[in-house]
Motif scaffolding. Sequence first.
Motif, mmCIF file in Angstrom:
data_model
loop_
_atom_site.group_PDB
_atom_site.id
_atom_site.type_symbol
_atom_site.label_atom_id
_atom_site.label_comp_id
_atom_site.label_asym_id
_atom_site.label_seq_id
_atom_site.Cartn_x
_atom_site.Cartn_y
_atom_site.Cartn_z
ATOM 1 N N SER A 5 0.826 -1.209 0.000
ATOM 2 C CA SER A 5 0.000 0.000 0.000
ATOM 3 C C SER A 5 0.856 1.252 0.000
ATOM 4 O O SER A 5 1.869 1.324 0.695
ATOM 5 C CB SER A 5 -0.893 0.036 1.244
ATOM 6 O OG SER A 5 -1.796 -1.036 1.219
ATOM 7 N N GLU A 43 -3.512 -0.067 -3.159
ATOM 8 C CA GLU A 43 -4.269 -0.301 -1.936
ATOM 9 C C GLU A 43 -4.346 -1.799 -1.717
ATOM 10 O O GLU A 43 -4.798 -2.534 -2.588
ATOM 11 C CB GLU A 43 -5.676 0.304 -2.042
ATOM 12 C CG GLU A 43 -5.648 1.810 -1.907
ATOM 13 C CD GLU A 43 -7.023 2.442 -2.080
ATOM 14 O OE1 GLU A 43 -8.042 1.751 -1.853
ATOM 15 O OE2 GLU A 43 -7.064 3.613 -2.470
ATOM 16 N N GLN A 44 -3.872 -2.225 -0.571
ATOM 17 C CA GLN A 44 -3.863 -3.645 -0.220
ATOM 18 C C GLN A 44 -4.632 -3.825 1.077
ATOM 19 O O GLN A 44 -4.287 -3.243 2.100
ATOM 20 C CB GLN A 44 -2.409 -4.091 -0.056
ATOM 21 C CG GLN A 44 -2.238 -5.513 0.417
ATOM 22 C CD GLN A 44 -0.763 -5.913 0.557
ATOM 23 O OE1 GLN A 44 0.135 -5.173 0.145
ATOM 24 N NE2 GLN A 44 -0.532 -7.059 1.143
ATOM 25 N N GLU A 45 -5.697 -4.616 1.000
ATOM 26 C CA GLU A 45 -6.458 -4.937 2.214
ATOM 27 C C GLU A 45 -6.621 -6.440 2.255
ATOM 28 O O GLU A 45 -7.412 -7.003 1.503
ATOM 29 C CB GLU A 45 -7.829 -4.263 2.195
ATOM 30 C CG GLU A 45 -7.779 -2.791 2.581
ATOM 31 C CD GLU A 45 -9.124 -2.099 2.389
ATOM 32 O OE1 GLU A 45 -10.132 -2.638 2.888
ATOM 33 O OE2 GLU A 45 -9.151 -1.061 1.720
#
Length: 133
Positions: A5, A43-45
Motif C-alpha cells: 500500500s 491499496e492492499q487490504e
Amino acid sequence: PVDFSGTWNLTSSDNFEGYMLALGIDFATRKIAKILKPQKVIEQEGNSFSIQTTSTFRSYFVQFKIGEEFEEDNKGLDHRKCKSIVTWDNDKLVCVQTGDKKNRGWTHWIEGDQLYLELRCEDQVCTQVYKRA
Ligand code: RET
C-alpha cells in the motif's frame, strides 16, 4: 507480511521499449510512453488489491483478489483481453496473464523503500523501480 500500500513514483525503467514492442504498441504511443514517469497508487487490504498507474498521458487501473482469476481488458495498453491471476511467491506478487501473447505477466516486490515491477511479454523483460512518495 509485506504491505504494498502507498504511493510510488517511477525512478527507473529498463527495456520498457522492448516490452511495448512485444505488446504491439504503436510507434507514436511508444515515443510518448517511454518518457513518462508514472505513479502507482496501491491499496492492499488482506488479499484484495487495487493498483492505479497514473501518468499525464494515460492511466491504467486493475483490481484483483489473490488466487481468483479475473478478466483483464488492458484498456489503454494493447487492449488484448487476458485471463489473469495473481498469487504470492513468498513476498512477491506474481501475475500470469493468459491470452494471445505468450509468457505474459508481471511480478511486484519490495526492497527497502523501493517497489520493483518486472513486466514480461514473450521474450521481453522490462524492469521498473519505484520509490515511495
Ligand atoms: C502507460 C502509458 C500508455 C502506454 C503504456 C502504459 C503501460 C502501463 C503498464 C501498466 C502496468 C500495470 C501493472 C499493474 C499491476 O501492478 C504507462 C499506461 C504501455 C504496463 C502491472
